[in-house]
Design an enzyme around this catalytic site. Structure first.
Site, PDB file in Angstrom:
ATOM      1  CE  LYS A 105      -4.541   0.383   0.107  1.00  8.29           C
ATOM      2  NZ  LYS A 105      -5.367  -0.382  -0.799  1.00  8.29           N
ATOM      3  N   GLY A 220     -23.903   3.779   0.967  1.00  4.06           N
ATOM      4  CA  GLY A 220     -22.797   4.299   0.161  1.00  4.06           C
ATOM      5  C   GLY A 220     -23.194   4.278  -1.301  1.00  4.06           C
ATOM      6  CE1 TYR A 221     -26.822   3.843  -5.748  1.00  2.00           C
ATOM      7  CE2 TYR A 221     -26.604   5.934  -6.921  1.00  2.00           C
ATOM      8  CZ  TYR A 221     -27.079   4.632  -6.861  1.00  2.00           C
ATOM      9  OH  TYR A 221     -27.806   4.111  -7.906  1.00  2.00           O
ATOM     10  CB  ALA A 224     -18.278  -0.083  -4.655  1.00  4.86           C
ATOM     11  CE1 TYR A 226     -25.520   3.747 -11.689  1.00  2.00           C
ATOM     12  CE2 TYR A 226     -23.219   3.371 -12.312  1.00  2.00           C
ATOM     13  CZ  TYR A 226     -24.561   3.503 -12.669  1.00  2.00           C
ATOM     14  OH  TYR A 226     -24.939   3.389 -13.982  1.00  2.00           O
TER      15      TYR A 226
END
Length: 420
Positions: A105, A220-221, A224, A226
């Protein structure tokens, strides 16, 4: 708000998994530490002629199974602890999917909203110059993450090629690139598409007769959220009865149209007040009486405070770390089937792997081929984890850790790094 130190959580989860498997003390000690941590200083000339100095990180957690793989985050509150924890989780994610990678990361402490595009480009190129010696298509392969995107990946790849003085397969140095320069079809939808396959299989093991007419609520939109709403409704016939964003959520028992909600969100800055739907809070969304609940926003939203009120039969963790360890226990006792985050949302890294394979071979796949191969990978990983959970009578997260850690441990044994 995240209360615990992220890396401490990662170590605790590893220790918990170790209780369910045979692993030597020395190997466990090894796995609690990253193999390499690099901190870099990046001077960037700003548009006004001044120079600002940024701090960046790259953590290569474990490379027993192959080159390390993981995104680069740009965040004003980025910390080394967070980067280390995410690198550890990438190690388990690539292992549970059986990809030939380790985990890594990267991060830069920066508020990208305060930078112009030219400043972003200079920062992206400066970061690559700083970490050039430790990344390559065969050593460590970055990708987009929080506040980074295909354009930033393109600048980074270009800088790498400029220094390396070579072209393909240097394409494979970074994934999540634009299609015009070696990106893969299906990358945008990959996280949600992968999650949809695990939800489909979870429904099968629960004995459901398909997903048609079943209900799903998505917290959550973003990308991912959507795509998950679109895929579950259009491809599986599910009713998306609720979605939300950081400002609040909406509920319609008859179902919501994913594209219309996205259009509304773009025009109004939130899904709230969508015509024909009732406004609800994020907290209310989580406790709705639905068949599937998909937390796809932030971490630690299902805790010991609200876990008892969760009514869904399947909790699909599209976000990273949405359920706390205490809540895991409560959901397990309630008989709720959890699809743990690093299995559920592994579609993204799996299609990143496909992109790298296509770059290295110079042969590109159709969207159908990408989806078909992703389906096979996700389905196999789901049953590897589910069967382990059943066999050991442990919950799915512990089982996912057991599968992943066992694979990394085996690679370390075979290399002679540790002993039984």
């Amino acid at each position: 708000m995240v209360e615990q130190d992220p890396f401490e959580i990662a170590v605790k989860q590893l220790e918990r998994a170790a209780q369910h498997m045979k692993i030597s003390e020395e190997a466990l000690e090894f796995l609690k530490r990253p193999q390499r941590i690099v901190e870099v200083t990046i001077p960037v000339e700003m548009d006004d002629g001044s120079v600002k100095v940024f701090t960046g990180f790259r953590v290569q957690y474990n490379w027993a199974r192959g080159p390390t793989k993981g995104g680069i985050r740009w965040h004003p509150e980025e910390t080394l602890s967070t980067v280390k924890a995410l690198a550890a989780w990438m190690t388990w994610k690539t292992a549970v999917m059986d990809l030939p990678y380790g985990g890594g990361k990267g991060g830069i402490i920066v508020d990208p909203k305060k930078l112009s595009d030219r400043e972003k480009e200079r920062l992206a190129r400066g970061y690559i110059r700083a970490v050039y010696d430790i990344i390559s298509p065969y050593e460590d392969i970055p990708a987009p993450d929080v506040y980074t995107n295909p354009q930033i990946m393109a600048w980074m790849m270009d800088e790498y090629e400029t220094i390396a003085r070579r072209k393909t397969p240097a394409f494979g140095i970074i994934t999540g690139k634009p299609l015009s320069i070696g990106g893969s079809l299906g990358r945008n939808e990959a996280t949600a598409r992968g999650a949809s396959y695990t939800i489909r299989e979870a429904a099968k093991v629960l004995g459901w007769d398909g997903l048609k007419g079943k209900t799903i609520a998505i917290q959550g939109y973003g990308n991912a959220g959507y795509y998950l709403a679109k895929i579950m409704s259009e491809d599986y016939g599910m009713k998306v009865v609720a979605v939300s964003d950081s400002k609040g959520g909406i509920y319609n028992p008859d179902g919501l149209n994913a594209d219309e909600v996205l259009k509304w969100k773009r025009e109004h800055g939130s899904v709230k007040d969508f015509p024909g739907a009732t406004n609800i809070s994020n907290e209310e969304l989580l406790e709705l009486d639905v068949d599937v609940l998909a937390p796809a926003a932030i971490e630690e939203v299902i805790t010991k405070k609200n876990a008892d009120n969760i009514k869904a039969k399947i909790v699909a963790e599209v976000a990273n770390g949405p359920v706390t360890p205490e809540a895991d226990e409560i959901l397990f006792e309630k008989g709720i089937l959890q699809i743990p985050d690093f299995l559920c949302n592994a579609g993204g890294v799996t299609v990143s792997y496909f992109e790298w394979v296509q770059n290295i071979t110079g042969y590109y796949w159709t969207l159908e081929e990408v989806r078909e191969r992703l389906d096979k990978k996700m389905t196999k990983a789901f049953y590897d984890v589910y069967n382990t959970a059943k066999e050991k009578n442990i919950h799915m997260r512990d089982a996912a850790y057991v599968v992943a850690v066992q694979r990394v441990y085996q690679a370390m044994l075979d290399r002679g790094w540790v002993k039984h």
